[in-house]
Design a protein around this motif. Structure first.
Motif, PDB file in Angstrom:
ATOM      1  N   ALA A 233      -4.821  52.101 -18.627  1.00 60.59           N
ATOM      2  CA  ALA A 233      -4.622  53.436 -19.214  1.00 60.59           C
ATOM      3  C   ALA A 233      -5.680  54.409 -18.698  1.00 60.59           C
ATOM      4  N   VAL A 236      -5.079  55.278 -14.912  1.00 64.90           N
ATOM      5  CA  VAL A 236      -3.928  56.172 -14.742  1.00 64.90           C
ATOM      6  C   VAL A 236      -4.313  57.597 -15.151  1.00 64.90           C
ATOM      7  N   GLN A 237      -4.940  57.714 -16.300  1.00 65.28           N
ATOM      8  CA  GLN A 237      -5.306  59.048 -16.792  1.00 65.28           C
ATOM      9  C   GLN A 237      -6.319  59.716 -15.859  1.00 65.28           C
ATOM     10  N   ALA A 256       0.459  46.435 -18.367  1.00 61.13           N
ATOM     11  CA  ALA A 256       0.903  47.809 -18.666  1.00 61.13           C
ATOM     12  C   ALA A 256       2.080  47.833 -19.615  1.00 61.13           C
ATOM     13  N   VAL A 261      -0.952  50.879 -23.799  1.00 56.53           N
ATOM     14  CA  VAL A 261      -1.110  51.620 -22.532  1.00 56.53           C
ATOM     15  C   VAL A 261      -0.455  53.004 -22.614  1.00 56.53           C
ATOM     16  N   PRO A 262       0.836  53.109 -22.947  1.00 53.35           N
ATOM     17  CA  PRO A 262       1.399  54.464 -23.064  1.00 53.35           C
ATOM     18  C   PRO A 262       0.791  55.262 -24.212  1.00 53.35           C
ATOM     19  N   ALA A 265      -2.736  56.397 -22.737  1.00 49.55           N
ATOM     20  CA  ALA A 265      -2.704  57.285 -21.568  1.00 49.55           C
ATOM     21  C   ALA A 265      -1.865  58.534 -21.809  1.00 49.55           C
ATOM     22  N   VAL A 269       1.104  58.393 -18.290  1.00 52.48           N
ATOM     23  CA  VAL A 269       1.760  57.117 -18.024  1.00 52.48           C
ATOM     24  C   VAL A 269       3.171  57.304 -17.425  1.00 52.48           C
ATOM     25  N   LEU A 272       4.561  55.482 -14.263  1.00 52.74           N
ATOM     26  CA  LEU A 272       3.840  54.233 -13.996  1.00 52.74           C
ATOM     27  C   LEU A 272       4.844  53.071 -14.034  1.00 52.74           C
ATOM     28  N   TYR A 380       7.687  53.873 -17.068  1.00 51.84           N
ATOM     29  CA  TYR A 380       7.621  54.714 -18.263  1.00 51.84           C
ATOM     30  C   TYR A 380       8.258  56.075 -17.986  1.00 51.84           C
ATOM     31  N   GLY A 383       5.267  59.151 -22.500  1.00 49.84           N
ATOM     32  CA  GLY A 383       4.035  58.535 -22.994  1.00 49.84           C
ATOM     33  C   GLY A 383       3.823  58.801 -24.473  1.00 49.84           C
ATOM     34  N   TYR A 387       6.637  56.460 -26.829  1.00 47.96           N
ATOM     35  CA  TYR A 387       6.849  56.201 -25.407  1.00 47.96           C
ATOM     36  C   TYR A 387       8.247  55.628 -25.155  1.00 47.96           C
TER      37      TYR A 387
END
Lengths: 403, 296
Positions: A233, A236-237, A256, A261-262, A265, A269, A272, A380, A383, A387
């Motif tokens: 996370a 990605v961010q 992920a 994670v979603p 982030a 996300v 991703l 995804y 997010g 999500y």
């Protein structure tokens, strides 16, 4: 006696200490299963409970072949030392017939060494590192999809649809390393392509921006991210914060798929991609029935593949126990463990929540013990807490693939 | 060249966070003569409080930051008043050096961590602040989160400077830091100033936590890493020196970022300590530190 009260208290304490130190006497006629999972995250508590519920549910119907199941459920917090302590406790104190777990590869790897040495069957429910089954243990089975398959799901799809200029950024945990190394190996083997950039970070690192800046300057087509969920996370961010454009496809390890994670982030996300064993968007009736059950019973909106694999593992265990001839006495413990191992090895063409069939066999090789060889590629589409995702591709492999 | 500038900008934003925490540690050290080992947890607590204000009260980021600073500062005052004060008094005065305070600092750190764990759990929580699109400056892309960290950090430091240098309260705090007995004889309420100094130190930690929260998320164990770096920053700048803490923090951040960019990110944590060793070899009292002397 000047202080009879103190003496009495000391005596009681000594007895209590002695009792606690003595190994617990295992009850005859009961199948004991030790489960070690990463439960420190909220969902972990829920899928841990689900595994226990699923296995112990048979007791209400009189057990399996008349034998009750007792589950000892422990949290390993994704820490190898705790995972080792759990397995040692299962084997030496609880005298379990079978070990289930863990989630983190860095925990499952040392656990496998212990169960192999002590000759206790272990079914790994969620760890993906390819080396787990490459150890050649006759006692180990895996329900989760090995990273040797996952990596190729990404690699094949992305190299054909996005590009081959891949920058790898991963943390030092076993799953992160496994993801990146397998991906790189596949790209070298299949396309003769070297990594555009490769960097390994500590598991505890929070700031990946220096690497991401370097990656940005190299203009990659794919950013491959290996690590545990909060690292994925963060990376990605931060990749958006340093200005890596959206057209650079982000792909990450299977961790992920975990809900945090979603949630962590947020919108970063979106896009991703990750390989997984299960998606709550799977439209098959068996999958939707499972999703509904988890939603109603465990209040999880979109169960990820940790849930599905935990559930699937519990079903496989019940199937094996049904087919195993067990005596369940102290004297038969070794034979019972071997019988469960053999029953697991005899499972063929099991169709459940996995995207393809699960097959085990007797040889202590990855071909036989990586039972689930079908991965899906998911991305995804939204997010945050609400999500959403969609399945991009579904890919099955031969048992020898990636070896 | 753009790459170097990018790395320096990242270093400055992280360094600003180290600087704020180091500033809090130095302020508490200069005021109370104690090294506050629970300061990483104050930073964590401040971040959680900021997040809760931001989410539950639905306040914008800046008011949430300011409110978190105030609330954490008050918590700091309470901690000093209820716990550390007893130890300082047990030492026979306003100051007691030694193991008791160090151990109680570690104890407080564990207590705060566990309280946070019970309230917020172990998993990281997102701090979703919409900072807006990055600013393009030539070939550079400047994320707004960095701009926020650096400018908010600078504003807080200017505010602290004005408080200490331009107000009677600041004068009293400085007097207590310099010599408690003489300050007491001059009619200054020394215990109140000590509480205030501790509270301001904690408020600075909270500011750092709320500023980094949107980038690194908020979690119970976030304090340890930053505490170690902040200590390194405080020592590099000169322990107890407030300008030194700022300089040390920024230096540590930039060196760490450049090291990760040009040498290897795998050993990112090492660069701060290499810098620390080098500075101590050349100037043991730190860059802006003064020669060690016995305080009255």
């Amino acid at each position: 006696m000047p202080y009879p009260g103190i003496r009495c208290a000391l005596l009681t304490a000594a007895m209590a200490t002695g009792l606690a130190a003595a190994p617990a006497r295992a009850e005859d006629g009961v199948i004991r299963i030790g489960i070690s999972l990463r439960m420190i995250v909220e969902n972990g508590l829920k899928y841990g409970q689900m595994a226990k519920d699923e296995l112990e549910a048979v007791n209400a119907e009189g057990g399996i072949n008349g034998k009750k199941i007792e589950v000892i459920l422990l949290d390993d917090e994704c820490k190898p030392d705790k995972g080792i302590a759990n397995v040692n406790r299962f084997i030496h104190q609880n005298k379990v017939h079978l070990v289930m777990g863990s989630v983190c590869s860095s925990v499952s790897m040392p656990q496998v060494d212990i169960t192999t040495k002590e000759e206790v069957p272990q079914i790994v429910s969620s760890s993906t590192n390819a080396d787990i089954t490459k150890k050649g243990s006759a006692w180990v089975f895996r329900t989760s999809v090995s990273e040797r398959f996952y990596a190729s799901v990404h690699a094949k799809y992305l190299s054909e649809n996005v590009g081959k200029k891949v920058a790898y950024l991963y943390t030092t945990d076993t799953a992160g390393i496994g993801f990146a190394k397998d991906y790189m190996a596949f790209m070298r083997r299949t396309y003769k392509v070297e990594p555009l950039y490769e960097a390994q970070m500590q598991e505890s690192d929070l700031d990946f921006r220096a690497h991401l800046l370097k990656i940005k300057s190299l203009n990659p087509e794919v950013l491959a991210i290996g690590g545990q969920l909060d690292a994925i996370a963060r990376i990605v961010q931060q990749s958006y914060e340093v200005g890596i454009p959206k057209k650079v496809r982000r792909v990450s390890a299977s961790a992920a798929s975990n809900a945090p994670v979603p949630e962590l982030a947020g919108d970063a996300v979106v896009g991703l991609a990750f390989a997984a064993a299960f998606s709550c968007k799977d439209e098959r009736p068996v999958a939707q029935a499972f999703v509904k059950m988890v939603q109603e019973k465990y209040k999880v909106r979109c169960p990820d593949h940790d849930f599905s694999q935990t559930y699937e593992t519990a079903q496989l265990i019940k199937l094996a126990l049904k087919n195993a001839k067990l005596e369940l006495t102290d004297a038969s413990l070794k034979a019972d463990r071997a019988a469960i191992r053999d029953a697991l090895a005899n499972i063929r063409d099991y169709h459940g929540l996995a995207a393809g069939p699960i097959n085990f066999c007797a040889d202590p090789t990855p071909q036989c013990r990586d039972g689930n060889r079908t991965g899906i590629l998911v991305e995804y589409t939204k997010g945050g807490k609400d999500y959403d995702m969609r399945v991009l591709a579904r890919v099955g492999f031969d048992p020898d693939f990636g070896l | 060249m753009d790459y170097v500038i990018d790395l320096v900008i990242i270093g400055l934003s992280v360094g600003m966070v180290y600087a704020l925490v180091a500033l809090g540690i130095s302020l508490i050290f200069s005021g109370l003569d104690i090294v506050h080992f629970a300061h990483g947890e104050i930073y964590m607590l401040g971040a959680f409080i900021g997040l809760m204000i931001f989410q539950k009260l639905a306040l914008p980021y800046v008011p949430a930051l300011l409110l978190a600073i105030v609330v954490t500062g008050l918590i700091g005052v309470l901690i000093e008043r209820l716990f550390y004060r007893r130890l300082t008094r047990a030492g026979g005065g306003y100051t007691v050096a030694g193991m008791g305070m160090i151990i109680s600092g570690f104890g407080m750190s564990i207590v705060l961590q566990n309280i946070a764990f019970l309230i917020w759990g172990a998993k990281p929580l997102p701090f979703p602040v919409p900072f807006g699109m990055p600013v393009e400056v030539g070939n550079l892309t400047l994320p707004m989160s960095y701009v926020w960290i650096v400018s908010a950090g600078l504003l807080i430091m200017v505010g602290l400077h004005l408080l200490l240098r331009r107000t009677m309260l600041g004068l009293a705090m400085r007097a207590v830091a310099h010599n408690k007995d003489i300050a007491y004889l001059s009619g200054i309420n020394v215990p109140a100033m000590i509480s205030l100094t501790f509270g301001v130190g904690c408020a600075l930690g909270a500011a750092a936590g709320v500023l980094i929260g949107p980038i690194n998320y908020v979690q119970v164990q976030m304090g340890l890493g930053v505490l170690i770096k902040a200590f390194a920053a405080a020592v590099v700048g000169g322990f107890g020196s407030l300008p030194g803490a700022v300089l040390g923090g920024l230096l540590v951040g930039v060196v760490e970022s450049l090291g990760a960019g040009f040498i290897s990110g795998t050993y990112k944590d090492v660069y701060a300590f290499i810098l620390l060793v080098l500075v101590l070899m050349v100037k043991p009292s730190g860059i802006l530190g003064v020669e060690a002397r016995m305080k009255a």
